[in-house]
Design an enzyme around this catalytic site. Structure first.
Site, PDB file in Angstrom:
ATOM      1  CD  GLU A 125      -3.065  -0.699   2.307  1.00 51.43           C
ATOM      2  OE1 GLU A 125      -2.607  -0.301   3.389  1.00 51.43           O
ATOM      3  OE2 GLU A 125      -4.265  -0.924   2.119  1.00 51.43           O
TER       4      GLU A 125
ATOM      5  CE  LYS B 151     -10.934  -0.702   3.020  1.00 53.12           C
ATOM      6  NZ  LYS B 151     -10.540  -0.118   4.336  1.00 53.12           N
TER       7      LYS B 151
ATOM      8  N   PRO C 164     -23.206  67.256 -11.551  1.00 54.67           N
ATOM      9  CG  PRO C 164     -22.174  68.020 -13.495  1.00 54.67           C
ATOM     10  CD  PRO C 164     -22.702  68.490 -12.192  1.00 54.67           C
ATOM     11  N   GLY C 165     -22.312  63.837 -11.280  1.00 55.54           N
ATOM     12  CA  GLY C 165     -21.610  62.867 -10.443  1.00 55.54           C
ATOM     13  C   GLY C 165     -22.084  62.798  -9.011  1.00 55.54           C
TER      14      GLY C 165
END
Length: 899
Positions: free
Chosen positions: A213, A220, A601-602
């Site tokens: 392993e 298994k 503006p903005g």
């Protein structure tokens, strides 16, 4: 009260209790006390533990709440949970300190577990960071030596992050495929032997395989009791572990000494083994980050095992290739409350929440709420650099003074007291003896939380005070149906939003109180809960620091809106309103049915327009089809229309059609309207005032400084605009662009054109310019038409190398005709840098460069703007103001010689 309804789930009988101001999960009967639990059978003990554990996880992930347990035995004295239940809660939070997330209390036959919201930041006594969401198990497996282990949430995050980056890297390089795929490479020398054995179809019983392993090999043995169940149990974990790493081999029928044993033929047949393996692997949940989305890549072989030339049984061999993304053994063990339901998270939902991070924004933005420290559901919150932090906003809106209880906003408090005799005495009696904190008044806290208004509610008041939990008072003029439902639902929504939107990480419960105001005498309480859950004292606000932390979360709840950049960046995050914007949005719509909003503006006029539409829907309980948004240009109409919150039309279409379903109208960028098709203002008034007893809303947003034509606008003269508000805090532009904008506005003020009313120029004296964002401003003069094309091409080439994309860029010209003439030349040049599409502003969210006129781009914005204008331009001042304000970060103005 309506009858209770329940929602039950397959995993366990959990019920989300309705009509409470907090999330209450009823887990049914549970045996409590260590002595009593030891008497239970293991199956019953495990089932009860699982119910409590799932409910706790769901509440941790959903903003916190209460687990309600019905005790199976009558107990005179106080009982404890039991060691196994306490262990289940500790396992869930991965900490021995239960007090940081859980507290308990016994009331009569009920036992309550109070659950604080999960948060990824460190908690008291624990400085280690936590995963974004709480999970019992990720069910993502990995290989460590010869062991298969389940990833912790933090380990899963790191693994998923690496896989996502790898997948994104592959997608970026798909046009350059390698001759050999990464999964075909052999990263481990010992894999040759397993691969040779895997090709074998016959073994002798007792054969010793030529390798042990390892990280890439697992042995298994077959279970002798129930082979089907055994295979279904082991296959998901091992396939997930190998697929999530570098692949490997699973040999079923070999002991840990590498000895081949197989499974006896009398217990199983080859077809059954093949079917079980195929079905088990096909059911494995997967989550992809890549575009190809392949299935789990594996191969199965069933070899025969002989014993002295007689068939003894079978050996199962499964070869698993590395998987590009993530393979789960089953859905993650993580739960949430959704609506009125309790459910487990799907793998995709779990990964999305686990991987949710703060977006990578430029240094122009400042983080207000970092989700790496917050509850699972909260979104990141940012503000433009230079704007006030949520702490400063809290101090301005809801300041807490030592030994003083403030009523705010003060004008509204005075207005309400003058309207409702006895209100002041009522609230003073309710609040006594609390003496430090803030009482926040609102005509409807439900509307503030984006719920529908309730008829008959005079006002709501939220008390944030020391030595008390937050209390939400609802005051009625007379008894109304479902008044208690309204009160508890509003308190519930407020608590959930303070945690899941505002990012509050402390213990929290908002107590609802419903009050009836009697003009003749005093006030009386309408309702007291028949089964009040008494929360622990730790849910009281202890000091100014706790109150301010909660109020800062409240600032996020009230002032946040979905950022326009969310769609462009592909991740949702929030921005905060300014105080000025918030005050306009807080206006009483019933008292301000007609309003003119003048904004420099903005200043965020369109943001307010979109938010006021949502408020109209909740105050007047109407549908999107009942609200009309009107603007001059199609691109802005399309941008708003796609949000699905109202009907959106241009002014020209508005004048041509009938609108029998419309009750409320919002006009945006109205300075650019014209009266060439008729009197649009009178038509809008007629529509909104068709119901004389209950006229609708007509709000008009405009900025005279950005007027883009010389015709009559159709606006009422300034003196006739009786109800008017002004927005003067400019938040959109970088410092360099803002400075240029200031200069142009000053020039307009000195030499005002005929289409700007002189009285509107006074706004400039109040202008407040947000600073702190560095940008770029370039102006080039006397260029030829072709030189402007070359300039845009070269600049875009540089910008794209720095990380910008076509969706960040707008190229704006004087007229639509100029833009169309420019299109072919620009596109021919941009193809040299792999830009294959330019389009007008009608589809602003697409990943392409916008090419349009300044007028059609009015009301919209992009980080980078190229303005291409002829040397001699009509209405130059207004046009320049409009052009300059469209750019957030970088502005290039190219003046060309027009022959």
């Amino acid at each position: 009260m309506e009858p209770k309804t329940t929602m039950e789930y397959n995993l366990c009988s959990l019920v989300v209790e309705p009509f409470h101001p907090d999330l209450i999960i009823n887990v049914g009967e549970v045996t409590l006390g260590e002595h009593n639990r030891k008497k239970l059978e293991k199956t019953q003990r495990d089932q009860e533990k699982k119910r409590v554990q799932q409910a706790a996880c769901a509440l941790l992930n959903s903003g916190g709440g209460v687990i309600q347990i019905t005790m199976t035995t009558e107990e005179v004295h106080q009982v404890e949970l039991g060691l196994d239940l306490e262990g289940a809660l500790r396992e869930l939070i991965q900490s021995p300190d239960l007090q940081s997330f859980f507290e308990t209390k016994q009331q009569r036959r009920f036992f309550y577990i109070f659950v604080k919201s999960w948060s990824s930041g460190p908690s008291s006594g624990d400085n280690s960071p936590k995963p974004r969401i709480c999970s019992l198990s990720s069910n993502l497996y990995y290989r460590s030596g010869t062991s298969v282990l389940c990833m912790t949430s933090n380990f899963a995050f790191d693994t998923l992050k690496k896989k996502k980056m790898a997948a994104e890297g592959i997608m970026m390089n798909q046009s350059f495929p390698s001759k050999k795929k990464p999964q075909d490479e052999d990263p481990h020398p010992e894999s040759h032997s397993p691969n040779q054995v895997f090709q074998t179809d016959r073994f002798e019983y007792g054969d010793i395989l030529p390798f042990p392993e390892s990280q890439y090999v697992e042995f298994k043995q077959f279970s002798t009791s129930n082979i089907t169940r055994y295979l279904k149990n082991i296959i998901p974990e091992y396939i997930s572990a190998f697929a999530n790493a570098k692949g490997g081999y699973l040999f079923i029928g070999v002991d840990d000494k590498s000895k081949v044993l197989g499974c006896e033929k009398d217990n199983v047949d080859c077809n059954t083994l093949e079917r079980i393996i195929t079905e088990s692997i096909s059911k494995l949940p997967v989550v992809h980050f890549c575009s190809t989305q392949p299935l789990v890549d594996y191969e199965t072989r069933i070899a025969k095992v002989f014993h002295k030339e007689t068939l003894h049984g079978y050996l199962c061999m499964i070869q698993v290739k590395p998987f590009c993304c993530a393979v789960f053994s089953q859905d993650p063990s993580s739960w949430m409350v959704k609506g009125n339901g309790f459910c487990s998270l799907t793998p995709s939902e779990w990964v999305d929440m686990m991987m949710d991070t703060n977006p990578e924004l430029s240094e122009d933005f400042e983080s207000q709420l970092n989700i790496s420290q917050g509850p699972p559901n909260c979104k990141p919150v940012y503000s433009k650099k230079g704007l006030e932090h949520k702490k400063n906003l809290q101090q301005r809106l809801f300041s807490v003074q030592p030994d003083y209880l403030q009523y705010t906003p003060e004008p509204l408090w005075k207005e309400l007291c003058s309207e409702h005799e006895g209100l002041q005495e009522l609230m003073n009696n309710q609040i006594f003896p609390l003496s430090q904190g803030v009482l926040i008044l609102s005509r409807s806290w439900a509307v503030d939380l984006k719920l529908q208004e309730k008829q008959g509610v005079l006002c709501d008041a939220l008390l944030i005070a020391q030595n008390s939990p937050p209390i939400l008072y609802t005051i009625l003029g007379e008894q109304v149906a479902d008044g208690w439902s309204y009160c508890t639902q509003t308190a519930f929504t407020l608590k959930q939003k303070l945690v899941n939107m505002g990012g509050y990480t402390g213990k929290l419960f908002v107590m609802p109180k419903l009050l009836l105001l009697h003009p003749e005498s005093n006030a009386q309480s309408l309702r007291v809960l028949s089964s009040v859950i008494n929360y622990p004292k730790s849910y009281n606000l202890e000091d100014i620091q706790q109150m301010e932390a909660l109020l800062q979360s409240l600032v996020v709840v009230l002032l946040s809106f979905r950022s326009f950049l969310s769609d462009q960046l592909g991740c949702e995050f929030l921005n905060l309103l300014t105080v000025e914007q918030y005050e306009v949005l807080s206006k009483n719509l019933r008292k301000h049915r007609e309003l003119f909003i003048h904004g420099l503006p903005g200043t965020g006029k369109t943001i307010i327009a979109l938010n006021i539409i949502e408020k109209i829907r909740n105050v007047f309980r109407c549908e999107p089809k009942n609200i009309l948004y009107v603007c001059e240009n199609k691109p802005l109409r399309n941008f708003v229309g796609k949000k699905g919150i109202c009907r959106a039309e241009t002014r020209k279409t508005f004048m041509a059609d009938n609108y029998k379903d419309i009750q409320h109208i919002i006009m945006d960028e109205a300075q650019n309207f014209r009266d060439e098709d008729g009197d649009w203002f009178e038509k809008a008034k007629a529509i909104t005032q068709s119901e004389k007893d209950s006229p609708g809303i007509l709000w008009i947003f405009l900025d005279y400084f950005q007027t883009s034509h010389t015709m009559q606008s159709g606006l009422p003269c300034l003196s006739a605009q009786n109800s008017r508000e002004e927005l003067t805090k400019v938040v959109r532009n970088s410092d360099e662009i803002a400075k240029l904008l200031q200069g142009e506005l000053d020039r307009v003020k000195r030499y005002p054109p005929n289409n700007i009313p002189p009285g509107s120029l006074d706004m400039l004296l109040k202008a407040n310019w947000c600073s702190g964002v560095k940008g770029t401003l370039r102006t080039e003069n006397n260029l030829s038409w072709q030189q402007t094309v070359s300039y845009v091409e070269e600049r875009c080439k540089t910008l794209f190398k720095r990380g910008y994309s076509p969706k960040d860029v707008a190229v704006l010209l004087n007229t639509s005709e100029d833009a169309e003439s420019y299109r072919k030349s620009l596109l021919r040049a941009l193809r040299k840098i792999n830009v294959v599409q330019v389009s007008d502003a009608s589809d602003l969210q697409s990943d392409h460069i916008v090419l349009d006129s300044v007028r059609r781009f009015s009301g919209l914005e992009r980080p980078i703007v190229f303005g291409i204008l002829p040397e001699k331009t009509t209405i130059l001042g207004n046009l320049l103001v409009c052009l300059i304000s469209r750019a957030n970060k970088q502005l290039y103005i190219l003046w060309y010689l027009k022959f």
